[in-house]
Design a protein around this motif. Structure first.
Motif, PDB file in Angstrom:
ATOM      1  N   MET A  88       0.848  -1.175   0.000  1.00  0.00           N
ATOM      2  CA  MET A  88       0.000   0.000   0.000  1.00  0.00           C
ATOM      3  C   MET A  88       0.892   1.236   0.000  1.00  0.00           C
ATOM      4  N   LEU A  89       0.559   2.155  -0.853  1.00  0.00           N
ATOM      5  CA  LEU A  89       1.310   3.400  -0.969  1.00  0.00           C
ATOM      6  C   LEU A  89       0.598   4.513  -0.217  1.00  0.00           C
ATOM      7  N   ALA A  90       1.369   5.519   0.172  1.00  0.00           N
ATOM      8  CA  ALA A  90       0.782   6.700   0.805  1.00  0.00           C
ATOM      9  C   ALA A  90       1.417   7.934   0.178  1.00  0.00           C
ATOM     10  N   VAL A  91       0.595   8.924  -0.090  1.00  0.00           N
ATOM     11  CA  VAL A  91       1.079  10.164  -0.690  1.00  0.00           C
ATOM     12  C   VAL A  91       0.229  11.304  -0.151  1.00  0.00           C
ATOM     13  N   ASN A  92       0.850  12.469   0.019  1.00  0.00           N
ATOM     14  CA  ASN A  92       0.050  13.598   0.493  1.00  0.00           C
ATOM     15  C   ASN A  92      -0.698  14.223  -0.682  1.00  0.00           C
ATOM     16  N   TYR A  93      -1.708  14.981  -0.370  1.00  0.00           N
ATOM     17  CA  TYR A  93      -2.601  15.551  -1.374  1.00  0.00           C
ATOM     18  C   TYR A  93      -1.856  16.408  -2.390  1.00  0.00           C
ATOM     19  N   THR A  94      -0.942  17.234  -1.934  1.00  0.00           N
ATOM     20  CA  THR A  94      -0.208  18.122  -2.835  1.00  0.00           C
ATOM     21  C   THR A  94       0.622  17.331  -3.830  1.00  0.00           C
ATOM     22  N   ASN A  95       1.323  16.324  -3.340  1.00  0.00           N
ATOM     23  CA  ASN A  95       2.141  15.484  -4.210  1.00  0.00           C
ATOM     24  C   ASN A  95       1.256  14.737  -5.213  1.00  0.00           C
ATOM     25  N   LEU A  96       0.121  14.243  -4.766  1.00  0.00           N
ATOM     26  CA  LEU A  96      -0.812  13.562  -5.657  1.00  0.00           C
ATOM     27  C   LEU A  96      -1.279  14.507  -6.760  1.00  0.00           C
ATOM     28  N   ARG A  97      -1.675  15.697  -6.383  1.00  0.00           N
ATOM     29  CA  ARG A  97      -2.174  16.679  -7.357  1.00  0.00           C
ATOM     30  C   ARG A  97      -1.106  17.001  -8.400  1.00  0.00           C
ATOM     31  N   ASP A  98       0.144  17.116  -7.974  1.00  0.00           N
ATOM     32  CA  ASP A  98       1.231  17.457  -8.894  1.00  0.00           C
ATOM     33  C   ASP A  98       1.624  16.293  -9.805  1.00  0.00           C
ATOM     34  N   ASN A  99       1.307  15.071  -9.390  1.00  0.00           N
ATOM     35  CA  ASN A  99       1.726  13.878 -10.142  1.00  0.00           C
ATOM     36  C   ASN A  99       0.558  12.914 -10.357  1.00  0.00           C
ATOM     37  N   MET A 100      -0.616  13.453 -10.602  1.00  0.00           N
ATOM     38  CA  MET A 100      -1.843  12.650 -10.666  1.00  0.00           C
ATOM     39  C   MET A 100      -1.741  11.479 -11.647  1.00  0.00           C
ATOM     40  N   LYS A 101      -1.319  11.720 -12.876  1.00  0.00           N
ATOM     41  CA  LYS A 101      -1.267  10.650 -13.874  1.00  0.00           C
ATOM     42  C   LYS A 101      -0.336   9.524 -13.426  1.00  0.00           C
ATOM     43  N   THR A 102       0.836   9.863 -12.916  1.00  0.00           N
ATOM     44  CA  THR A 102       1.798   8.854 -12.473  1.00  0.00           C
ATOM     45  C   THR A 102       1.196   7.972 -11.386  1.00  0.00           C
ATOM     46  N   TYR A 103       0.553   8.589 -10.402  1.00  0.00           N
ATOM     47  CA  TYR A 103      -0.035   7.815  -9.310  1.00  0.00           C
ATOM     48  C   TYR A 103      -1.240   6.992  -9.770  1.00  0.00           C
TER      49      TYR A 103
END
Length: 88
Positions: free
Chosen positions: A1-16
Protein backbone atom coordinates in the motif's frame (compact mmCIF):
# COMPACT_ATOMS: atom_id res chain seq x y z
CA UNK A 1 0.00 0.00 0.00
CA UNK A 2 1.31 3.40 -0.97
CA UNK A 3 0.78 6.70 0.81
CA UNK A 4 1.08 10.16 -0.69
CA UNK A 5 0.05 13.60 0.49
CA UNK A 6 -2.60 15.55 -1.37
CA UNK A 7 -0.21 18.12 -2.84
CA UNK A 8 2.14 15.48 -4.21
CA UNK A 9 -0.81 13.56 -5.66
CA UNK A 10 -2.17 16.68 -7.36
CA UNK A 11 1.23 17.46 -8.89
CA UNK A 12 1.73 13.88 -10.14
CA UNK A 13 -1.84 12.65 -10.67
CA UNK A 14 -1.27 10.65 -13.87
CA UNK A 15 1.80 8.85 -12.47
CA UNK A 16 -0.03 7.81 -9.31
CA UNK A 17 -3.20 6.81 -11.14
CA UNK A 18 -1.13 4.67 -13.52
CA UNK A 19 0.61 3.03 -10.54
CA UNK A 20 -2.75 2.23 -8.94
CA UNK A 21 -4.24 0.74 -12.10
CA UNK A 22 -1.18 -0.91 -13.64
CA UNK A 23 0.34 -2.37 -10.46
CA UNK A 24 -2.91 -3.06 -8.54
CA UNK A 25 -1.69 -0.78 -5.77
CA UNK A 26 -3.94 0.77 -3.16
CA UNK A 27 -3.00 4.32 -2.29
CA UNK A 28 -3.78 6.38 0.78
CA UNK A 29 -3.99 10.09 0.12
CA UNK A 30 -3.14 11.84 3.36
CA UNK A 31 -4.89 15.08 4.21
CA UNK A 32 -5.02 17.54 7.07
CA UNK A 33 -6.89 16.54 10.22
CA UNK A 34 -6.52 12.86 9.31
CA UNK A 35 -9.28 13.11 6.66
CA UNK A 36 -7.53 10.58 4.43
CA UNK A 37 -8.87 9.06 1.22
CA UNK A 38 -8.14 5.69 -0.38
CA UNK A 39 -7.61 5.34 -4.13
CA UNK A 40 -7.91 1.99 -5.87
CA UNK A 41 -8.54 0.88 -9.43
CA UNK A 42 -12.04 0.20 -10.68
CA UNK A 43 -11.06 -3.42 -11.21
CA UNK A 44 -9.94 -3.74 -7.58
CA UNK A 45 -13.08 -1.99 -6.38
CA UNK A 46 -15.35 -4.30 -8.42
CA UNK A 47 -13.50 -7.34 -7.10
CA UNK A 48 -13.89 -6.09 -3.54
CA UNK A 49 -17.63 -5.47 -4.00
CA UNK A 50 -18.12 -8.94 -5.52
CA UNK A 51 -16.29 -10.56 -2.61
CA UNK A 52 -18.38 -8.63 -0.11
CA UNK A 53 -21.56 -9.72 -1.89
CA UNK A 54 -20.55 -13.39 -1.94
CA UNK A 55 -19.27 -13.45 1.63
CA UNK A 56 -22.27 -11.53 2.95
CA UNK A 57 -24.61 -14.41 2.03
CA UNK A 58 -24.19 -17.23 4.58
CA UNK A 59 -25.31 -19.91 2.12
CA UNK A 60 -22.73 -18.78 -0.46
CA UNK A 61 -20.05 -18.49 2.19
CA UNK A 62 -20.72 -21.98 3.57
CA UNK A 63 -20.73 -23.46 0.06
CA UNK A 64 -17.39 -21.79 -0.74
CA UNK A 65 -15.81 -22.96 2.50
CA UNK A 66 -17.00 -26.53 1.91
CA UNK A 67 -15.63 -26.43 -1.64
CA UNK A 68 -12.32 -25.09 -0.36
CA UNK A 69 -12.10 -27.86 2.25
CA UNK A 70 -12.81 -30.50 -0.43
CA UNK A 71 -10.11 -29.05 -2.68
CA UNK A 72 -7.57 -29.02 0.16
CA UNK A 73 -8.38 -32.68 0.92
CA UNK A 74 -7.89 -33.61 -2.73
CA UNK A 75 -11.57 -34.39 -3.24
CA UNK A 76 -11.96 -33.04 -6.76
CA UNK A 77 -11.88 -34.28 -10.32
CA UNK A 78 -10.68 -32.72 -13.55
CA UNK A 79 -12.57 -33.02 -16.80
CA UNK A 80 -11.65 -32.11 -20.35
CA UNK A 81 -13.94 -29.64 -22.03
CA UNK A 82 -15.89 -30.79 -25.03
CA UNK A 83 -16.12 -28.30 -27.88
CA UNK A 84 -19.44 -28.14 -29.68
CA UNK A 85 -19.93 -26.95 -33.21
CA UNK A 86 -22.05 -23.81 -32.97
CA UNK A 87 -23.45 -24.30 -36.51
CA UNK A 88 -25.37 -27.41 -35.45
Amino acid sequence: MLAVNYTNLRDNMKTYMDKVTDDYETMIITRKNNRNVVMLSEESYNNLMENIHVMDNKTNYDWLMESKAQLEKGKFSAHELIEEDIDE
